[in-house]
Design an enzyme around this catalytic site. Structure first.
Site, PDB file in Angstrom:
ATOM      1  N   LYS A  76      -5.704  16.009  -5.047  1.00  0.00           N
ATOM      2  CA  LYS A  76      -4.377  16.542  -5.415  1.00  0.00           C
ATOM      3  C   LYS A  76      -3.540  15.340  -5.819  1.00  0.00           C
ATOM      4  O   LYS A  76      -3.005  14.627  -4.982  1.00  0.00           O
ATOM      5  CB  LYS A  76      -3.766  17.257  -4.208  1.00  0.00           C
ATOM      6  CG  LYS A  76      -2.789  18.356  -4.540  1.00  0.00           C
ATOM      7  CD  LYS A  76      -1.473  17.950  -5.140  1.00  0.00           C
ATOM      8  CE  LYS A  76      -0.476  17.305  -4.218  1.00  0.00           C
ATOM      9  NZ  LYS A  76       0.627  16.679  -4.995  1.00  0.00           N
ATOM     10  N   PRO A  77      -3.441  15.085  -7.153  1.00  0.00           N
ATOM     11  CA  PRO A  77      -2.640  13.938  -7.582  1.00  0.00           C
ATOM     12  C   PRO A  77      -1.153  14.213  -7.380  1.00  0.00           C
ATOM     13  O   PRO A  77      -0.755  15.357  -7.148  1.00  0.00           O
ATOM     14  CB  PRO A  77      -2.966  13.816  -9.072  1.00  0.00           C
ATOM     15  CG  PRO A  77      -3.470  15.143  -9.498  1.00  0.00           C
ATOM     16  CD  PRO A  77      -4.022  15.834  -8.284  1.00  0.00           C
ATOM     17  N   GLU A  93      -2.295   6.167   4.720  1.00  0.00           N
ATOM     18  CA  GLU A  93      -1.802   4.869   4.266  1.00  0.00           C
ATOM     19  C   GLU A  93      -0.356   5.093   3.847  1.00  0.00           C
ATOM     20  O   GLU A  93      -0.084   5.790   2.878  1.00  0.00           O
ATOM     21  CB  GLU A  93      -2.671   4.377   3.110  1.00  0.00           C
ATOM     22  CG  GLU A  93      -2.645   2.884   2.966  1.00  0.00           C
ATOM     23  CD  GLU A  93      -1.488   2.433   2.118  1.00  0.00           C
ATOM     24  OE1 GLU A  93      -0.409   2.191   2.706  1.00  0.00           O
ATOM     25  OE2 GLU A  93      -1.641   2.328   0.901  1.00  0.00           O
ATOM     26  N   CYS A 140       3.377  -0.218  -1.832  1.00  0.00           N
ATOM     27  CA  CYS A 140       3.476  -0.226  -0.371  1.00  0.00           C
ATOM     28  C   CYS A 140       3.342  -1.663   0.149  1.00  0.00           C
ATOM     29  O   CYS A 140       3.759  -1.964   1.252  1.00  0.00           O
ATOM     30  CB  CYS A 140       2.406   0.668   0.214  1.00  0.00           C
ATOM     31  SG  CYS A 140       0.790   0.360  -0.482  1.00  0.00           S
ATOM     32  N   GLN A 158      13.756   8.796  -7.419  1.00  0.00           N
ATOM     33  CA  GLN A 158      13.501   7.469  -6.861  1.00  0.00           C
ATOM     34  C   GLN A 158      14.646   6.514  -7.210  1.00  0.00           C
ATOM     35  O   GLN A 158      15.057   5.695  -6.385  1.00  0.00           O
ATOM     36  CB  GLN A 158      12.152   6.964  -7.394  1.00  0.00           C
ATOM     37  CG  GLN A 158      11.583   5.802  -6.640  1.00  0.00           C
ATOM     38  CD  GLN A 158      11.258   6.120  -5.192  1.00  0.00           C
ATOM     39  OE1 GLN A 158      11.281   7.273  -4.758  1.00  0.00           O
ATOM     40  NE2 GLN A 158      11.001   5.079  -4.410  1.00  0.00           N
ATOM     41  N   GLU A 208      11.771   1.266   3.878  1.00  0.00           N
ATOM     42  CA  GLU A 208      11.077   0.884   2.650  1.00  0.00           C
ATOM     43  C   GLU A 208      11.947   1.316   1.466  1.00  0.00           C
ATOM     44  O   GLU A 208      12.322   2.479   1.358  1.00  0.00           O
ATOM     45  CB  GLU A 208       9.735   1.615   2.620  1.00  0.00           C
ATOM     46  CG  GLU A 208       8.818   1.187   1.523  1.00  0.00           C
ATOM     47  CD  GLU A 208       7.452   1.881   1.591  1.00  0.00           C
ATOM     48  OE1 GLU A 208       7.408   3.079   1.889  1.00  0.00           O
ATOM     49  OE2 GLU A 208       6.446   1.207   1.329  1.00  0.00           O
TER      50      GLU A 208
END
Ligand code: NAD
Ligand code: MN
Length: 499
Positions: free
Chosen positions: A188-189, A264, A298, A345, A396
């Protein structure tokens, strides 16, 4: 150096349907969603939108491919390696197209896609092609007349849920070890970047993977991702993305069938610079550790800790460096900073920057959206005057924001570097081997880079301590996550005796 072929402008989009059982199909309810080019904000394509029923169709295809007696189950392990190598050859053949397609859909720099993402992905596939027939079990000494051995068998039906930041690498990092070990897979992209996964699926078919071994179902997290992570017949999920979603995946496992989960989840990685180094080199290394792919990795070395003796000069030079980075279109090979992935974003990064300023951080350069330019561009930013407990120091950012902190001594910087819920990677820049040892031992991080950064090879395991995730990808270590150990104990008279 070889001359690189230029990016294809507006590459032809060949696949927009779901890839199930080696066929291109519409979603069951006919719905589609749009994917955009982040540097122009224009629509690239409408892509079939997979939901629960489509995920289930993909799982059924995968299940059939995994049945005893199916071609995939009867295939020699070495031949799985042959197929993977063919797949790598095809990616190499189409490197210019694949890099162009990703540049178009993701906004990642074409130059970096062609020189890093694509060749690194090829090397990952070849590495795991080699493992296909080499991850073997053991014979175990056993008391009495028993013969005991272990086999490493595939886990079964696996799901990969991918982020948008480095889609080709994410696809291959999950696909290659998964099928090398004989599993079947549903990918699932990310809804932001569905195109490269669909193209890679076409190449897997061309390479000769049997129907159902690989299925690609684009869609959204709340629908397709939710269905995959809750499916009762999926044996494992490998996920890369945000911590919020990682928790949902873990919970979905508990709420469904206790499927295996590897996660991850990003980082807030320290990069520690001592005063004994060449400052220009260190500035360049630290800048690169932060600004590669606009900070949308990341691994980004977002917290740069600099020894007080060189702090002022280091900040000055880092600002010069950030200001010198060339902002432009991602397909232009001279561009160093392209667009962020999306408006969401961009707003997130600007919001975090605002919170930093409100808490007292100082913007040394950048800090705002590029004016008069289409696309989601934010100027490369350097922040100083930071405290460790500010929101920007803890969260982050996933954008082009380097944060520079001043430190006095080794113990202090170790404590501060570890003062984070994350633990993905860390960097240390010094020529003092004693400091290197003290720091690399003490840092709670899955990878420590010494006098380098972003150096990766398919053989080195990769993953996080603490909230950066669960499990390791790449290297021999990942193989245990795509296999179940089967123990066989046979009563065979004479087998236990030492003849
Ligand atoms: P995300 O976690 O929302 O999405 C990652 C993947 O999970 C996508 O494919 C998405 O569709 C899917 N997903 C979302 N909700 C889901 C759900 N409820 N169930 C199952 N799957 C679901 O991450 P994002 O929106 O791509 O990025 C948000 C943040 O995540 C970034 O700002 C960054 O901090 C982090 N991130 C980390 C990495 C990394 O490499 N570790 C990569 C991308 C993003
Ligand atoms: Mn896109």
């Amino acid at each position: 150096m070889d001359k690189i072929p230029p990016a294809l402008i507006k590459p032809e989009i060949r696949y927009t349907k779901l890839f199930i059982n080696n066929e291109w199909v519409d979603s069951k309810d006919g719905s589609t969603f749009a994917t955009y080019n982040p540097s122009t904000e224009e629509k690239n394509a409408d892509v079939a939108e997979g939901k629960e029923a489509d995920i289930d169709a993909a799982v059924q295809a995968a299940k059939a491919a995994f049945l005893p007696g199916a071609a995939w189950r009867k295939m020699d392990a070495s031949y799985r390696g042959v197929l993977l190598n063919r797949f790598a050859d095809l990616i190499k053949r189409d490197a210019q197209y694949i890099a162009s397609l990703e540049c178009f859909d993701n906004g990642k720099l074409y130059d970096s896609l062609l020189k890093f993402d694509v060749p690194y992905s090829i090397s990952i596939i070849r590495y795991f092609a080699g493992w296909a027939d080499k991850y073997h079990g053991k014979t175990i000494p056993f008391d009495g007349d028993y013969f005991c051995y272990t086999k490493h068998e595939p886990v079964g039906i696996c799901g990969a849920i991918l982020p948008w930041n480095v889609p080709i690498i994410m696809f291959t990092m999950k696909f290659a070890p998964c099928v090398a070990m004989g599993n079947v897979l549903i990918v699932k992209p990310s809804e932001n970047t569905p195109l490269s996964a669909l193209y890679l699926a076409s190449l897997a078919k061309e390479a000769g993977f049997p129907p159902g071994v690989l299925n690609v179902v684009p869609g959204f997290g709340k629908t397709a991702g939710h269905a995959l992570s809750h499916h009762m017949e999926v044996d494992k999920i490998s996920f890369t993305g945000s911590g919020v979603t990682g928790r949902l995946i873990q919970k979905a496992s508990a709420d469904s069938n206790l499927k295996r989960v590897s996660l991850e989840l990003g980082g807030k990685s320290p990069n520690i610079v001592f005063s004994d180094v060449d400052i220009d080199e260190a500035v360049s290394l630290a800048s690169n550790a932060m600004f590669v792919h606009n900070g949308q990795t990341c691994l980004a070395g977002s917290r740069t800790f600099v020894h007080e003796d060189i702090y002022e000069e280091f900040v000055k030079k880092s600002v010069q460096k950030a200001k010198s980075l060339k902002i432009g279109e991602p397909e232009d090979v001279s561009t160093e900073i392209g667009p962020l992935i999306s408006k969401i974003q961009e707003d997130r990064v600007l919001g975090l920057l605002k919170s930093g300023v409100e808490e007292g951080a100082k913007v040394m350069c950048g800090g705002k959206k590029m004016e008069g330019k289409k696309g989601f561009y934010i100027e490369p930013t350097v922040l100083t005057g930071l405290c460790d407990d500010m929101k920007v120091s803890k969260e982050e950012i996933f954008g082009p924001v380097q944060q520079i902190y001043k430190f006095k001594d080794v113990n202090e910087v170790i404590e501060r570097a570890n003062n984070t819920r994350y633990g993905l990677v860390a960097g240390v820049i010094t020529n003092d081997v004693n400091k290197v040892m003290a720091i690399s031992n003490a840092l709670r991080a899955g990878t420590v880079w010494v006098n380098c950064y972003f150096v990766l090879s398919p053989g080195n395991p990769f993953g996080g301590f603490k909230e950066s995730g669960i499990g390791r990808e790449n290297g021999e270590y990942v193989l245990s996550q795509y296999t179940e150990v089967k123990t066989v104990i046979m009563k065979i008279p004479g087998s236990g005796a030492q003849v």
